[in-house]
Design a protein around this motif. Structure first.
Motif, PDB file in Angstrom:
ATOM      1  N   VAL A  49       0.868  -1.169   0.000  1.00 43.34           N
ATOM      2  CA  VAL A  49       0.000   0.000   0.000  1.00 43.34           C
ATOM      3  C   VAL A  49       0.908   1.223   0.000  1.00 43.34           C
ATOM      4  O   VAL A  49       1.739   1.388   0.891  1.00 43.34           O
ATOM      5  CB  VAL A  49      -0.931   0.006   1.226  1.00 43.34           C
ATOM      6  CG1 VAL A  49      -1.758   1.281   1.280  1.00 43.34           C
ATOM      7  CG2 VAL A  49      -1.842  -1.220   1.209  1.00 43.34           C
ATOM      8  N   LYS A  50       0.738   2.083  -1.002  1.00 43.76           N
ATOM      9  CA  LYS A  50       1.567   3.277  -1.160  1.00 43.76           C
ATOM     10  C   LYS A  50       0.726   4.418  -1.718  1.00 43.76           C
ATOM     11  O   LYS A  50      -0.438   4.243  -2.033  1.00 43.76           O
ATOM     12  CB  LYS A  50       2.741   3.010  -2.122  1.00 43.76           C
ATOM     13  CG  LYS A  50       3.640   1.857  -1.719  1.00 43.76           C
ATOM     14  CD  LYS A  50       4.401   2.127  -0.440  1.00 43.76           C
ATOM     15  CE  LYS A  50       5.234   0.920  -0.040  1.00 43.76           C
ATOM     16  NZ  LYS A  50       5.800   1.030   1.279  1.00 43.76           N
ATOM     17  N   ARG A  51       1.367   5.582  -1.862  1.00 44.16           N
ATOM     18  CA  ARG A  51       0.692   6.745  -2.447  1.00 44.16           C
ATOM     19  C   ARG A  51       1.195   6.941  -3.883  1.00 44.16           C
ATOM     20  O   ARG A  51       2.395   6.994  -4.116  1.00 44.16           O
ATOM     21  CB  ARG A  51       0.949   8.000  -1.629  1.00 44.16           C
ATOM     22  CG  ARG A  51       0.158   9.176  -2.195  1.00 44.16           C
ATOM     23  CD  ARG A  51      -0.128  10.286  -1.262  1.00 44.16           C
ATOM     24  NE  ARG A  51      -0.539   9.969   0.072  1.00 44.16           N
ATOM     25  CZ  ARG A  51      -1.794   9.902   0.493  1.00 44.16           C
ATOM     26  NH1 ARG A  51      -2.793  10.054  -0.357  1.00 44.16           N
ATOM     27  NH2 ARG A  51      -2.044   9.664   1.761  1.00 44.16           N
ATOM     28  N   ALA A  52       0.255   7.056  -4.823  1.00 39.96           N
ATOM     29  CA  ALA A  52       0.606   7.305  -6.219  1.00 39.96           C
ATOM     30  C   ALA A  52       1.126   8.727  -6.360  1.00 39.96           C
ATOM     31  O   ALA A  52       0.474   9.675  -5.907  1.00 39.96           O
ATOM     32  CB  ALA A  52      -0.612   7.090  -7.118  1.00 39.96           C
ATOM     33  N   LYS A  53       2.284   8.849  -6.970  1.00 41.90           N
ATOM     34  CA  LYS A  53       2.883  10.179  -7.162  1.00 41.90           C
ATOM     35  C   LYS A  53       2.813  10.616  -8.620  1.00 41.90           C
ATOM     36  O   LYS A  53       2.406  11.735  -8.908  1.00 41.90           O
ATOM     37  CB  LYS A  53       4.346  10.183  -6.709  1.00 41.90           C
ATOM     38  CG  LYS A  53       4.522   9.954  -5.226  1.00 41.90           C
ATOM     39  CD  LYS A  53       4.044  11.154  -4.458  1.00 41.90           C
ATOM     40  CE  LYS A  53       4.384  11.021  -2.987  1.00 41.90           C
ATOM     41  NZ  LYS A  53       4.040  12.196  -2.223  1.00 41.90           N
ATOM     42  N   GLU A  54       3.257   9.725  -9.534  1.00 41.17           N
ATOM     43  CA  GLU A  54       3.346  10.122 -10.931  1.00 41.17           C
ATOM     44  C   GLU A  54       3.284   8.891 -11.832  1.00 41.17           C
ATOM     45  O   GLU A  54       3.992   7.913 -11.591  1.00 41.17           O
ATOM     46  CB  GLU A  54       4.669  10.856 -11.148  1.00 41.17           C
ATOM     47  CG  GLU A  54       4.943  11.253 -12.559  1.00 41.17           C
ATOM     48  CD  GLU A  54       6.289  11.934 -12.717  1.00 41.17           C
ATOM     49  OE1 GLU A  54       6.361  12.863 -13.510  1.00 41.17           O
ATOM     50  OE2 GLU A  54       7.265  11.513 -12.062  1.00 41.17           O
ATOM     51  N   GLU A  55       2.458   8.982 -12.867  1.00 37.98           N
ATOM     52  CA  GLU A  55       2.424   7.899 -13.838  1.00 37.98           C
ATOM     53  C   GLU A  55       3.614   8.035 -14.776  1.00 37.98           C
ATOM     54  O   GLU A  55       3.935   9.134 -15.229  1.00 37.98           O
ATOM     55  CB  GLU A  55       1.120   7.923 -14.632  1.00 37.98           C
ATOM     56  CG  GLU A  55       0.943   6.714 -15.511  1.00 37.98           C
ATOM     57  CD  GLU A  55      -0.421   6.634 -16.148  1.00 37.98           C
ATOM     58  OE1 GLU A  55      -0.738   5.544 -16.656  1.00 37.98           O
ATOM     59  OE2 GLU A  55      -1.155   7.630 -16.153  1.00 37.98           O
ATOM     60  N   GLY A  59       5.036   2.312 -15.568  1.00 39.50           N
ATOM     61  CA  GLY A  59       4.257   2.069 -14.350  1.00 39.50           C
ATOM     62  C   GLY A  59       4.081   3.359 -13.571  1.00 39.50           C
ATOM     63  O   GLY A  59       4.143   4.449 -14.139  1.00 39.50           O
ATOM     64  N   TRP A  60       3.870   3.234 -12.268  1.00 37.77           N
ATOM     65  CA  TRP A  60       3.658   4.400 -11.407  1.00 37.77           C
ATOM     66  C   TRP A  60       4.815   4.568 -10.435  1.00 37.77           C
ATOM     67  O   TRP A  60       5.307   3.582  -9.873  1.00 37.77           O
ATOM     68  CB  TRP A  60       2.379   4.228 -10.593  1.00 37.77           C
ATOM     69  CG  TRP A  60       1.166   4.634 -11.355  1.00 37.77           C
ATOM     70  CD1 TRP A  60       0.463   3.873 -12.243  1.00 37.77           C
ATOM     71  CD2 TRP A  60       0.518   5.892 -11.296  1.00 37.77           C
ATOM     72  NE1 TRP A  60      -0.588   4.592 -12.743  1.00 37.77           N
ATOM     73  CE2 TRP A  60      -0.582   5.839 -12.166  1.00 37.77           C
ATOM     74  CE3 TRP A  60       0.744   7.071 -10.590  1.00 37.77           C
ATOM     75  CZ2 TRP A  60      -1.446   6.902 -12.360  1.00 37.77           C
ATOM     76  CZ3 TRP A  60      -0.120   8.133 -10.778  1.00 37.77           C
ATOM     77  CH2 TRP A  60      -1.201   8.047 -11.655  1.00 37.77           C
ATOM     78  N   HIS A  61       5.217   5.820 -10.226  1.00 39.12           N
ATOM     79  CA  HIS A  61       6.134   6.130  -9.125  1.00 39.12           C
ATOM     80  C   HIS A  61       5.251   6.268  -7.895  1.00 39.12           C
ATOM     81  O   HIS A  61       4.331   7.088  -7.866  1.00 39.12           O
ATOM     82  CB  HIS A  61       6.906   7.428  -9.391  1.00 39.12           C
ATOM     83  CG  HIS A  61       7.850   7.762  -8.290  1.00 39.12           C
ATOM     84  ND1 HIS A  61       9.136   7.287  -8.257  1.00 39.12           N
ATOM     85  CD2 HIS A  61       7.673   8.491  -7.159  1.00 39.12           C
ATOM     86  CE1 HIS A  61       9.721   7.721  -7.157  1.00 39.12           C
ATOM     87  NE2 HIS A  61       8.853   8.443  -6.477  1.00 39.12           N
TER      88      HIS A  61
END
Length: 96
Positions: A49-55, A59-61
């Protein structure tokens, strides 16, 4: 599954989520700032479980809210997002 119950493990998402919190993950497209359920190619089978920062193109950072206690895209590279976490079910039910 379009909806999945997940138990958070570890302190990486403090103060937003704590170790032992139960959350509801919904399969939908994320946007920056969402709390998300992810995997990494280098850690098959491990959900985080993490916070989406940038697509990104691959994938997603994603990062934990408590960086000193989080292993995330800064260490493992882009993640694959599987679901967006919208609700904490336990111990303090409510929308994230």
């Amino acid at each position: 599954m379009p909806v999945r119950r997940v138990v958070v493990r570890g302190p990486s998402m403090a103060p937003t989520l704590a170790d032992g919190d139960t959350v509801l993950a919904v399969r939908k497209s994320p946007k920056p700032g969402d709390v998300v359920l992810v995997t990494w190619a280098s850690r098959p089978g491990q959900l985080s479980v993490k916070r989406a920062k940038e697509e990104q193109a691959t994938g997603w950072h994603v990062e934990g809210d408590f960086p000193d206690a989080s292993t995330d895209s800064r260490d493992l590279g882009p993640a694959q997002v599987h679901a967006v976490i919208r609700w904490r079910l336990w111990p303090r039910p409510g929308r994230l």
